[in-house]
Motif scaffolding. Structure first.
Motif, PDB file in Angstrom:
ATOM      1  N   TRP A  19      -2.882  -1.492   7.398  1.00  0.00           N
ATOM      2  CA  TRP A  19      -2.808  -0.628   6.485  1.00  0.00           C
ATOM      3  C   TRP A  19      -3.685   0.298   6.532  1.00  0.00           C
ATOM      4  N   VAL A  20      -4.826   0.011   7.068  1.00  0.00           N
ATOM      5  CA  VAL A  20      -5.991   0.995   7.246  1.00  0.00           C
ATOM      6  C   VAL A  20      -5.325   2.415   8.239  1.00  0.00           C
ATOM      7  N   ARG A  21      -4.691   1.814   9.198  1.00  0.00           N
ATOM      8  CA  ARG A  21      -3.981   2.912   9.838  1.00  0.00           C
ATOM      9  C   ARG A  21      -3.235   3.828   9.255  1.00  0.00           C
ATOM     10  N   ARG A  22      -2.329   3.060   8.531  1.00  0.00           N
ATOM     11  CA  ARG A  22      -1.317   3.837   7.332  1.00  0.00           C
ATOM     12  C   ARG A  22      -2.061   4.552   6.387  1.00  0.00           C
ATOM     13  N   TRP A  23      -3.310   4.362   5.932  1.00  0.00           N
ATOM     14  CA  TRP A  23      -3.826   4.891   5.126  1.00  0.00           C
ATOM     15  C   TRP A  23      -4.406   6.298   5.583  1.00  0.00           C
ATOM     16  N   ALA A  24      -4.851   6.263   6.752  1.00  0.00           N
ATOM     17  CA  ALA A  24      -5.440   7.354   7.600  1.00  0.00           C
ATOM     18  C   ALA A  24      -4.273   8.313   7.981  1.00  0.00           C
ATOM     19  N   ILE A 277     -10.037   9.853 -16.848  1.00  0.00           N
ATOM     20  CA  ILE A 277      -9.672  10.505 -15.795  1.00  0.00           C
ATOM     21  C   ILE A 277      -9.599   9.365 -14.705  1.00  0.00           C
ATOM     22  N   ALA A 278      -8.465   9.070 -14.110  1.00  0.00           N
ATOM     23  CA  ALA A 278      -8.070   8.190 -12.978  1.00  0.00           C
ATOM     24  C   ALA A 278      -7.421   8.732 -12.064  1.00  0.00           C
ATOM     25  N   ALA A 279      -7.832   8.296 -10.726  1.00  0.00           N
ATOM     26  CA  ALA A 279      -7.044   8.339  -9.513  1.00  0.00           C
ATOM     27  C   ALA A 279      -7.292   7.235  -8.652  1.00  0.00           C
ATOM     28  N   ALA A 280      -6.377   6.566  -7.982  1.00  0.00           N
ATOM     29  CA  ALA A 280      -6.758   5.564  -6.989  1.00  0.00           C
ATOM     30  C   ALA A 280      -7.257   6.146  -5.538  1.00  0.00           C
ATOM     31  N   SER A 281      -7.427   5.023  -4.905  1.00  0.00           N
ATOM     32  CA  SER A 281      -7.860   5.383  -3.422  1.00  0.00           C
ATOM     33  C   SER A 281      -6.741   5.883  -2.650  1.00  0.00           C
ATOM     34  N   GLY A 282      -5.664   5.467  -2.909  1.00  0.00           N
ATOM     35  CA  GLY A 282      -4.247   5.637  -1.784  1.00  0.00           C
ATOM     36  C   GLY A 282      -4.031   4.406  -0.787  1.00  0.00           C
ATOM     37  N   LEU A 283      -5.032   3.582  -1.063  1.00  0.00           N
ATOM     38  CA  LEU A 283      -4.840   2.157  -0.360  1.00  0.00           C
ATOM     39  C   LEU A 283      -3.816   1.286  -0.747  1.00  0.00           C
ATOM     40  N   THR A 294       5.823   3.959   0.512  1.00  0.00           N
ATOM     41  CA  THR A 294       4.432   3.561   0.420  1.00  0.00           C
ATOM     42  C   THR A 294       3.549   4.599   1.214  1.00  0.00           C
ATOM     43  N   VAL A 295       4.053   4.851   2.344  1.00  0.00           N
ATOM     44  CA  VAL A 295       3.256   5.882   3.053  1.00  0.00           C
ATOM     45  C   VAL A 295       3.192   7.253   2.324  1.00  0.00           C
ATOM     46  N   ASN A 296       4.249   7.667   1.846  1.00  0.00           N
ATOM     47  CA  ASN A 296       4.388   8.844   0.961  1.00  0.00           C
ATOM     48  C   ASN A 296       3.142   8.781  -0.068  1.00  0.00           C
ATOM     49  N   GLY A 297       3.346   7.482  -0.854  1.00  0.00           N
ATOM     50  CA  GLY A 297       2.416   7.359  -1.871  1.00  0.00           C
ATOM     51  C   GLY A 297       0.999   7.311  -1.604  1.00  0.00           C
ATOM     52  N   MET A 298       0.690   6.545  -0.387  1.00  0.00           N
ATOM     53  CA  MET A 298      -0.776   6.785  -0.026  1.00  0.00           C
ATOM     54  C   MET A 298      -1.152   8.355   0.270  1.00  0.00           C
ATOM     55  N   ALA A 299      -0.355   9.184   0.687  1.00  0.00           N
ATOM     56  CA  ALA A 299      -0.638  10.512   0.965  1.00  0.00           C
ATOM     57  C   ALA A 299      -0.787  11.436  -0.386  1.00  0.00           C
ATOM     58  N   LEU A 300       0.129  10.968  -1.243  1.00  0.00           N
ATOM     59  CA  LEU A 300       0.110  11.867  -2.591  1.00  0.00           C
ATOM     60  C   LEU A 300      -1.011  11.491  -3.337  1.00  0.00           C
ATOM     61  N   ILE A 332      -1.516   3.381  -5.127  1.00  0.00           N
ATOM     62  CA  ILE A 332      -1.093   4.379  -4.462  1.00  0.00           C
ATOM     63  C   ILE A 332      -0.202   5.222  -5.650  1.00  0.00           C
ATOM     64  N   HIS A 333       0.371   6.478  -5.201  1.00  0.00           N
ATOM     65  CA  HIS A 333       1.058   7.299  -6.051  1.00  0.00           C
ATOM     66  C   HIS A 333       2.356   6.297  -6.772  1.00  0.00           C
ATOM     67  N   SER A 334       2.263   5.633  -7.578  1.00  0.00           N
ATOM     68  CA  SER A 334       3.178   4.739  -8.047  1.00  0.00           C
ATOM     69  C   SER A 334       3.239   4.226  -9.712  1.00  0.00           C
ATOM     70  N   TRP A 335       4.300   4.024 -10.203  1.00  0.00           N
ATOM     71  CA  TRP A 335       4.194   3.428 -11.549  1.00  0.00           C
ATOM     72  C   TRP A 335       3.455   2.309 -11.610  1.00  0.00           C
ATOM     73  N   ARG A 336       3.467   1.398 -10.647  1.00  0.00           N
ATOM     74  CA  ARG A 336       2.723   0.120 -10.807  1.00  0.00           C
ATOM     75  C   ARG A 336       1.058   0.489 -10.858  1.00  0.00           C
ATOM     76  N   ASN A 337       0.703   1.451 -10.354  1.00  0.00           N
ATOM     77  CA  ASN A 337      -0.792   1.901 -10.625  1.00  0.00           C
ATOM     78  C   ASN A 337      -1.122   2.567 -11.953  1.00  0.00           C
ATOM     79  N   TRP A 338       0.170   3.430 -12.318  1.00  0.00           N
ATOM     80  CA  TRP A 338      -0.059   4.190 -13.593  1.00  0.00           C
ATOM     81  C   TRP A 338      -0.135   2.960 -14.701  1.00  0.00           C
ATOM     82  N   ASN A 339       0.963   1.912 -14.672  1.00  0.00           N
ATOM     83  CA  ASN A 339       0.821   1.070 -15.499  1.00  0.00           C
ATOM     84  C   ASN A 339      -0.393   0.052 -15.823  1.00  0.00           C
ATOM     85  N   ASP A 340      -1.089  -0.298 -14.563  1.00  0.00           N
ATOM     86  CA  ASP A 340      -2.144  -1.035 -14.568  1.00  0.00           C
ATOM     87  C   ASP A 340      -3.291  -0.112 -15.444  1.00  0.00           C
ATOM     88  N   GLU A 341      -3.406   1.305 -14.955  1.00  0.00           N
ATOM     89  CA  GLU A 341      -4.338   2.193 -15.435  1.00  0.00           C
ATOM     90  C   GLU A 341      -4.274   2.361 -16.884  1.00  0.00           C
TER      91      GLU A 341
END
Length: 354
Positions: A19-24, A277-283, A294-300, A332-341
């Motif tokens: 996942w670290v490689r995918r995050w990069a 104001i919120a934004a996650a790490s992308g991991l 997931t890879v796209n969501g990490m980039a976004l 990542i850039h996803s509804w699960r992330n925004w729901n939790d936030e």
């Protein structure tokens, strides 16, 4: 994608390694595909949901015609605590994404907050546009398209057969109708949204401080005049329904700068608007499968994080003391992330509206 309507235990983080490689890779992709679906409100298609406790609330806009919002009443029946919930860039004409993808409207109602969910406004940024969306001076014609892809650039539909005037609608026509027909308090409301809707929430609060005492932006694009951002938004709007950013606001003019949170930050400080104001790490977490979404969501999310950090620095230079920042170490850039936030945000918003 109705994964949020079940009870979940604590979210576990993914093992580092692959996942670290995918995050990069994801961070690199953010530079190559700057927004794409980033302001679209998710990395996977939605499957429509419907909340029977909410009801349709139609209000006429002089420019846009009848506009539907979905309203969910506060559990205790009060009318003085109100929040507007804004969608992402791919906002459909059927339901607001927060109703489609999450149980957040019910959580807000349970917190004794009246929920107003405007429906529609794909690629609009909830702004008053300069002109109907068109290319090369050629008006759109024919039926509306699928809302996905540049093939829809010359098709008709919302914002193409007429000029988008979402800011005027939300702060005038809808606001007044809610007060007159439902008795809702038109002042000290909250507003929050994701991605496109997060940027718009800050814009509404900056210029309408009597209406909005609280604004929340999740994974927003809060530095849209930064190098490359306008062209990134151009690509995103083409992809989300075939809309033309030049019809929204001419390049680098007063109308464009007025929409940039980085530029209008002094308004938010001067108004003393409470901000989340919120934004996650992308991991990713272990609930984000090993797939291209997931890879796209990490980039976004990496791009949203860069914009949000720039906004944080800007606010700090202005001496802001009215902001809560949330930077989850995973997401990542996803509804699960925004729901939790949103669940994290609700108590703070509850204390700053009404």
């Amino acid at each position: 994608m109705r994964t949020l309507r079940r009870k979940r235990g604590p979210v576990k983080t993914a093992a580092p390694g692959s996942w670290v490689r995918r995050w990069a890779v994801g961070v690199s992709m953010a530079l190559l595909v700057p927004i794409g679906t980033a302001v679209g409100g998710g990395v996977a298609p939605a499957s429509a949901a419907f909340n029977p406790a909410a009801f349709d609330f139609w209000v006429d806009s002089p420019e846009m015609g009848p506009i539907k919002s979905r309203v969910l009443r506060a559990a205790d029946g009060n009318t003085h605590r109100v929040v507007y919930v804004l969608d992402g860039q791919r906002a459909p004409e059927t339901l607001n994404g927060w109703e489609i993808e999450t149980d957040i409207p019910n959580a807000l109602a349970a917190a004794n907050i009246n929920v107003v969910m405007p429906v529609g406004g794909m690629s609009s940024f909830y702004a008053d546009w300069n002109a109907p969306s068109q290319f090369f001076g050629i008006p759109a014609g024919g039926p509306g398209g699928s809302g996905s892809g540049a093939a829809d650039a010359f098709s008709g539909g919302p914002g193409k057969s007429y000029r988008y005037t979402w800011e005027s609608f939300l702060t005038n026509h809808l606001r007044n109708a809610l007060a007159q027909r439902l008795g809702f308090n038109p002042n000290r409301n909250g507003v929050f949204g994701l991605s496109m809707g997060g940027s718009a929430a800050l814009t509404l609060a900056a210029y309408h401080p009597d209406q909005f005492s609280f604004a929340g932006a999740f994974s927003g694009y809060l530095n849209i005049s930064a190098p490359g951002m306008r062209e990134a938004i151009r690509i995103a709007m083409l992809d989300a329904g075939g809309y033309n950013v030049d019809s929204m606001a001419p390049p680098w003019g007063p109308q464009w700068l007025r929409m940039d949170p980085f530029v209008f930050a002094p308004n938010l400080v001067g108004n003393n608007t409470r901000l989340w104001i919120a934004a996650a790490s992308g991991l990713p977490t272990d609930t984000d499968g090993p797939n291209i979404g997931t890879v796209n969501g990490m980039a976004l999310e990496a791009l949203a994080l860069a914009n949000t950090r720039a906004f944080e620095v800007r606010m700090a230079t202005l001496g802001a003391r009215n902001v809560h920042y949330s930077f989850p170490p995973f997401g990542i850039h996803s509804w699960r992330n925004w729901n939790d936030e949103a669940l994290r945000m609700i108590p703070d918003m509850s204390n700053n509206i009404g």
